[in-house]
Every structure is written in structure tokens, then in C-alpha cells.
Design a protein around this motif. Structure first.
Motif, PDB file in Angstrom:
ATOM      1  N   ILE A   8       0.838  -1.199   0.000  1.00 53.65           N
ATOM      2  CA  ILE A   8       0.000   0.000   0.000  1.00 53.65           C
ATOM      3  C   ILE A   8       0.879   1.257   0.000  1.00 53.65           C
ATOM      4  O   ILE A   8       0.610   2.218  -0.732  1.00 53.65           O
ATOM      5  CB  ILE A   8      -0.951   0.003   1.210  1.00 53.65           C
ATOM      6  N   GLY A   9       1.934   1.230   0.804  1.00 52.60           N
ATOM      7  CA  GLY A   9       2.836   2.378   0.848  1.00 52.60           C
ATOM      8  C   GLY A   9       3.550   2.610  -0.468  1.00 52.60           C
ATOM      9  O   GLY A   9       3.700   3.749  -0.922  1.00 52.60           O
ATOM     10  N   ALA A  10       3.987   1.514  -1.110  1.00 49.53           N
ATOM     11  CA  ALA A  10       4.642   1.641  -2.416  1.00 49.53           C
ATOM     12  C   ALA A  10       3.676   2.202  -3.446  1.00 49.53           C
ATOM     13  O   ALA A  10       4.040   3.058  -4.256  1.00 49.53           O
ATOM     14  CB  ALA A  10       5.174   0.282  -2.869  1.00 49.53           C
ATOM     15  N   GLY A  11       2.427   1.722  -3.396  1.00 51.05           N
ATOM     16  CA  GLY A  11       1.425   2.247  -4.320  1.00 51.05           C
ATOM     17  C   GLY A  11       1.163   3.713  -4.087  1.00 51.05           C
ATOM     18  O   GLY A  11       1.032   4.497  -5.050  1.00 51.05           O
ATOM     19  N   ALA A  49      -1.988  -2.241 -11.530  1.00 49.12           N
ATOM     20  CA  ALA A  49      -2.217  -1.427 -10.336  1.00 49.12           C
ATOM     21  C   ALA A  49      -2.219   0.065 -10.645  1.00 49.12           C
ATOM     22  O   ALA A  49      -2.997   0.831 -10.064  1.00 49.12           O
ATOM     23  CB  ALA A  49      -1.151  -1.745  -9.286  1.00 49.12           C
ATOM     24  N   LEU A  50      -1.350   0.490 -11.551  1.00 44.60           N
ATOM     25  CA  LEU A  50      -1.218   1.919 -11.851  1.00 44.60           C
ATOM     26  C   LEU A  50      -2.128   2.368 -12.992  1.00 44.60           C
ATOM     27  O   LEU A  50      -2.222   3.566 -13.271  1.00 44.60           O
ATOM     28  CB  LEU A  50       0.237   2.245 -12.196  1.00 44.60           C
ATOM     29  N   TYR A  51      -2.806   1.414 -13.618  1.00 42.38           N
ATOM     30  CA  TYR A  51      -3.613   1.724 -14.798  1.00 42.38           C
ATOM     31  C   TYR A  51      -4.779   2.685 -14.525  1.00 42.38           C
ATOM     32  O   TYR A  51      -4.986   3.633 -15.296  1.00 42.38           O
ATOM     33  CB  TYR A  51      -4.121   0.419 -15.403  1.00 42.38           C
ATOM     34  N   PRO A  52      -5.573   2.501 -13.459  1.00 41.06           N
ATOM     35  CA  PRO A  52      -6.704   3.420 -13.238  1.00 41.06           C
ATOM     36  C   PRO A  52      -6.288   4.880 -13.115  1.00 41.06           C
ATOM     37  O   PRO A  52      -7.002   5.773 -13.582  1.00 41.06           O
ATOM     38  CB  PRO A  52      -7.321   2.902 -11.929  1.00 41.06           C
ATOM     39  N   PHE A 191      -2.490  -9.188 -20.176  1.00 43.21           N
ATOM     40  CA  PHE A 191      -2.035  -9.742 -18.902  1.00 43.21           C
ATOM     41  C   PHE A 191      -3.175 -10.459 -18.176  1.00 43.21           C
ATOM     42  O   PHE A 191      -2.970 -11.499 -17.554  1.00 43.21           O
ATOM     43  CB  PHE A 191      -1.464  -8.635 -18.011  1.00 43.21           C
ATOM     44  N   ILE A 192      -4.382  -9.882 -18.238  1.00 40.40           N
ATOM     45  CA  ILE A 192      -5.529 -10.501 -17.570  1.00 40.40           C
ATOM     46  C   ILE A 192      -5.899 -11.816 -18.255  1.00 40.40           C
ATOM     47  O   ILE A 192      -6.113 -12.846 -17.598  1.00 40.40           O
ATOM     48  CB  ILE A 192      -6.731  -9.541 -17.546  1.00 40.40           C
ATOM     49  N   VAL A 193      -5.975 -11.784 -19.576  1.00 35.94           N
ATOM     50  CA  VAL A 193      -6.333 -12.998 -20.330  1.00 35.94           C
ATOM     51  C   VAL A 193      -5.312 -14.106 -20.098  1.00 35.94           C
ATOM     52  O   VAL A 193      -5.669 -15.292 -19.972  1.00 35.94           O
ATOM     53  CB  VAL A 193      -6.454 -12.679 -21.834  1.00 35.94           C
ATOM     54  N   ALA A 194      -4.029 -13.726 -20.013  1.00 40.73           N
ATOM     55  CA  ALA A 194      -2.965 -14.719 -19.834  1.00 40.73           C
ATOM     56  C   ALA A 194      -2.835 -15.186 -18.386  1.00 40.73           C
ATOM     57  O   ALA A 194      -2.040 -16.093 -18.101  1.00 40.73           O
ATOM     58  CB  ALA A 194      -1.631 -14.135 -20.316  1.00 40.73           C
ATOM     59  N   GLY A 195      -3.584 -14.574 -17.474  1.00 45.56           N
ATOM     60  CA  GLY A 195      -3.479 -14.939 -16.065  1.00 45.56           C
ATOM     61  C   GLY A 195      -2.144 -14.565 -15.460  1.00 45.56           C
ATOM     62  O   GLY A 195      -1.626 -15.263 -14.577  1.00 45.56           O
ATOM     63  N   ALA A 196      -1.573 -13.432 -15.924  1.00 47.00           N
ATOM     64  CA  ALA A 196      -0.233 -13.026 -15.493  1.00 47.00           C
ATOM     65  C   ALA A 196      -0.258 -11.980 -14.388  1.00 47.00           C
ATOM     66  O   ALA A 196       0.737 -11.289 -14.170  1.00 47.00           O
ATOM     67  CB  ALA A 196       0.547 -12.488 -16.692  1.00 47.00           C
ATOM     68  N   VAL A 197      -1.396 -11.863 -13.694  1.00 42.98           N
ATOM     69  CA  VAL A 197      -1.538 -10.828 -12.671  1.00 42.98           C
ATOM     70  C   VAL A 197      -1.684 -11.484 -11.303  1.00 42.98           C
ATOM     71  O   VAL A 197      -2.491 -12.407 -11.130  1.00 42.98           O
ATOM     72  CB  VAL A 197      -2.774  -9.940 -12.943  1.00 42.98           C
ATOM     73  N   ARG A 198      -0.913 -11.015 -10.334  1.00 40.25           N
ATOM     74  CA  ARG A 198      -1.097 -11.442  -8.942  1.00 40.25           C
ATOM     75  C   ARG A 198      -2.075 -10.466  -8.307  1.00 40.25           C
ATOM     76  O   ARG A 198      -1.696  -9.390  -7.844  1.00 40.25           O
ATOM     77  CB  ARG A 198       0.250 -11.454  -8.236  1.00 40.25           C
ATOM     78  N   TRP A 199      -3.345 -10.811  -8.311  1.00 35.30           N
ATOM     79  CA  TRP A 199      -4.410  -9.876  -7.955  1.00 35.30           C
ATOM     80  C   TRP A 199      -4.347  -9.356  -6.519  1.00 35.30           C
ATOM     81  O   TRP A 199      -4.563  -8.152  -6.307  1.00 35.30           O
ATOM     82  CB  TRP A 199      -5.769 -10.505  -8.244  1.00 35.30           C
ATOM     83  N   PRO A 200      -4.112 -10.182  -5.507  1.00 37.65           N
ATOM     84  CA  PRO A 200      -4.066  -9.614  -4.153  1.00 37.65           C
ATOM     85  C   PRO A 200      -3.040  -8.490  -4.024  1.00 37.65           C
ATOM     86  O   PRO A 200      -3.322  -7.417  -3.468  1.00 37.65           O
ATOM     87  CB  PRO A 200      -3.693 -10.819  -3.285  1.00 37.65           C
ATOM     88  N   GLU A 201      -1.841  -8.731  -4.554  1.00 34.87           N
ATOM     89  CA  GLU A 201      -0.790  -7.718  -4.469  1.00 34.87           C
ATOM     90  C   GLU A 201      -1.117  -6.501  -5.341  1.00 34.87           C
ATOM     91  O   GLU A 201      -0.906  -5.357  -4.935  1.00 34.87           O
ATOM     92  CB  GLU A 201       0.557  -8.310  -4.894  1.00 34.87           C
ATOM     93  N   ALA A 202      -1.650  -6.760  -6.539  1.00 33.84           N
ATOM     94  CA  ALA A 202      -1.971  -5.657  -7.449  1.00 33.84           C
ATOM     95  C   ALA A 202      -3.051  -4.752  -6.862  1.00 33.84           C
ATOM     96  O   ALA A 202      -2.987  -3.519  -6.994  1.00 33.84           O
ATOM     97  CB  ALA A 202      -2.416  -6.205  -8.806  1.00 33.84           C
ATOM     98  N   LEU A 203      -4.045  -5.341  -6.210  1.00 36.84           N
ATOM     99  CA  LEU A 203      -5.123  -4.539  -5.634  1.00 36.84           C
ATOM    100  C   LEU A 203      -4.628  -3.691  -4.465  1.00 36.84           C
ATOM    101  O   LEU A 203      -5.069  -2.547  -4.285  1.00 36.84           O
ATOM    102  CB  LEU A 203      -6.266  -5.452  -5.188  1.00 36.84           C
ATOM    103  N   LEU A 204      -3.715  -4.231  -3.671  1.00 34.50           N
ATOM    104  CA  LEU A 204      -3.149  -3.442  -2.572  1.00 34.50           C
ATOM    105  C   LEU A 204      -2.349  -2.258  -3.107  1.00 34.50           C
ATOM    106  O   LEU A 204      -2.484  -1.126  -2.620  1.00 34.50           O
ATOM    107  CB  LEU A 204      -2.255  -4.333  -1.700  1.00 34.50           C
ATOM    108  N   VAL A 205      -1.517  -2.514  -4.109  1.00 34.80           N
ATOM    109  CA  VAL A 205      -0.748  -1.433  -4.723  1.00 34.80           C
ATOM    110  C   VAL A 205      -1.684  -0.409  -5.358  1.00 34.80           C
ATOM    111  O   VAL A 205      -1.488   0.809  -5.230  1.00 34.80           O
ATOM    112  CB  VAL A 205       0.240  -1.986  -5.765  1.00 34.80           C
TER     113      VAL A 205
END
Length: 249
Positions: A8-11, A49-52, A191-205
Motif C-alpha cells: 500500500i505504501g509503495a502504491g 495497479a497503476l492503470y486506473p 495480462f488478464i487474459v494470460a493470467g499473469a496478474v497477482r491480484w491480491p498484491e496488485a489490488l493493494l498497490v
């Protein structure tokens, strides 16, 4: 729990950086790798994570969308989308071990863009002249870079555009935000289609980046731009050195 606060801090720091001088991925990528996410997945998760925040900036700037150096924005958009697709696929096809060795060089390129990008355009324009076809080729390559990694790609775009157009930086910001978001959009879908995202970490960031983007914009108005830029470049240089040592020492 400490990893949660780290992400969260890094994000938050990355969001603040992107709201002022750019270079947020210099914080999110090492943080994700630091909590155990493989580098390729970390890069994809950082992009998500930074896309929005990038989309929000493009929406704010929507009234300023215009031609780039005389080239219709639609042409630039299609060129960037195609390049972003190629870049995202290249990242997904890159073995983690190879990406670990390529990453420091990408960070070095992004650091140089952060440090010299705003001066590079006028300097190049004083020495070279190029045509629309060359600009589109450069834009395609920047789209590839944006989909593959993307650090400081916005500054690289403005430096390239300045080869043909001496427009004020503020006038180039609206198309820059749109085209950077275009490259990221294709990458995000891949990345989403390929399943290349670690969602828990990405959402926190991403949660941290949202807060950081808001308060960073407020802070950016108060701080001198020279201070913001110097701090960003120093952090980028430190991260670049760290990843060179990690890959080669």
C-alpha cells in the motif's frame, strides 16, 4: 501484515510520483518483487495497479486531445495500440530469468528519460528533421516499450514529438496521457487474459496508488518542480543500481 503495508505504501508513493513527475513503476516493481512476485508477473501486476490513475488523467485532459505534430490523433492511437499489443506479448513470452537481466537496462533507459526527457526534444529538433512516417515508426516502438515495460514512456513520447513540433509541454500532455493509457490498455487486457496478474498484491498497490495520486497532486502544486524532479531521478537511479547489482553482481 508488513507486506500489506509495504505494498500500500509503495502504491501511494508511486501514485504521488505519477501525479507529479512520473516514474511510479520504479517503486511498485521493486516492492512487488520484494514480496516474492516473479519479475514478469510483478511488471504485469504493476501495470494493472497503476492503470486506473492513468485513465483518470486521460479523462481530465480529454478536452485537450489534438493532433500530434500534424498527425491525426486517431492514427497515433492505432499505431500505439498495435505497438502496445506487441510489447505485452513479448513480455508474456519472456522467461523470468531473461527478464531479470533485461530489467536493469530498461530501468536505466527510463531513468535517462526522467532526467533528460524534457530537454531532449528541443535538443534533437535543433539538430535533426524527420517526417511523419519516421514519427509513426518511433511511436510504434514506444508503444512496444510501453506494453513491455513502460517506465517514463510518456516523457519519451514528448521528446520524440518535439522532433517535429515545438508545442508547449502542457499542450502535449493531453495526447500523451491518452496514448500512454492506450499502450497500457492493450497490455492490461493481455495480462488478464494470460493470467499473469497477482491480484491480491496488485489490488493493494492500486489502492495505495489511488490515494497517492490524489494527495500527490496536491503536494505537487505546493512543491517546486525542481525538487520533485530531483527526488524522482535520485530514486530512479538508486533502483537502477540495485537491479544491476541484483542481476549481475
Amino acid at each position: 501484515m508488513s507486506e500489506v503495508f509495504l505494498l500500500i505504501g509503495a502504491g501511494a508513493l508511486a501514485g504521488a510520483m505519477n501525479a507529479t513527475a512520473g516514474g511510479g513503476s520504479f517503486v511498485t516493481l521493486p516492492a512487488l518483487i520484494g514480496v516474492g512476485v516473479p519479475s514478469v508477473l510483478a511488471n504485469a501486476s504493476s501495470t494493472i495497479a497503476l492503470y486506473p490513475g492513468g485513465l483518470a488523467s486521460a479523462w481530465v485532459y480529454r478536452d485537450g486531445f489534438s493532433r500530434v505534430a500534424g498527425v491525426p490523433l486517431g492514427t497515433m492511437l492505432l499505431t500505439t495500440l498495435f505497438g502496445g499489443l506487441i510489447g505485452a506479448l513479448l513480455l508474456l513470452w519472456t522467461p523470468t530469468s531473461l527478464f531479470d537481466r533485461v530489467l536493469p537496462w530498461l530501468l536505466l533507459l527510463a531513468t535517462l528519460a526522467l532526467a533528460f526527457g524534457r530537454r531532449l526534444g528541443p535538443a534533437l529538433r535543433a539538430r535533426f528533421r524527420t517526417g511523419i512516417v519516421t514519427l509513426l515508426v518511433i511511436q510504434f516502438l514506444l508503444g512496444v516499450y510501453g506494453g513491455y515495460f513502460g517506465g517514463a514512456v510518456g516523457l519519451m513520447m514528448m521528446a520524440a514529438w518535439n522532433l517535429l513540433d515545438g508545442a508547449d509541454v502542457k499542450a502535449l500532455n493531453p495526447p500523451r496521457t491518452l496514448l500512454v493509457s492506450a499502450a497500457n490498455t492493450v497490455a492490461v487486457i493481455c495480462f488478464i487474459v494470460a493470467g499473469a496478474v497477482r491480484w491480491p498484491e496488485a489490488l493493494l498497490v492500486g489502492a495505495g496508488a489511488f490515494l497517492g495520486g490524489y494527495f500527490g497532486a496536491i503536494l505537487g502544486k505546493a512543491l517546486p518542480s525542481s525538487v520533485v524532479k530531483s527526488a524522482t531521478v535520485l530514486l530512479a537511479a538508486a533502483m537502477t543500481i540495485h537491479f544491476f547489482l541484483r542481476a549481475y553482481a
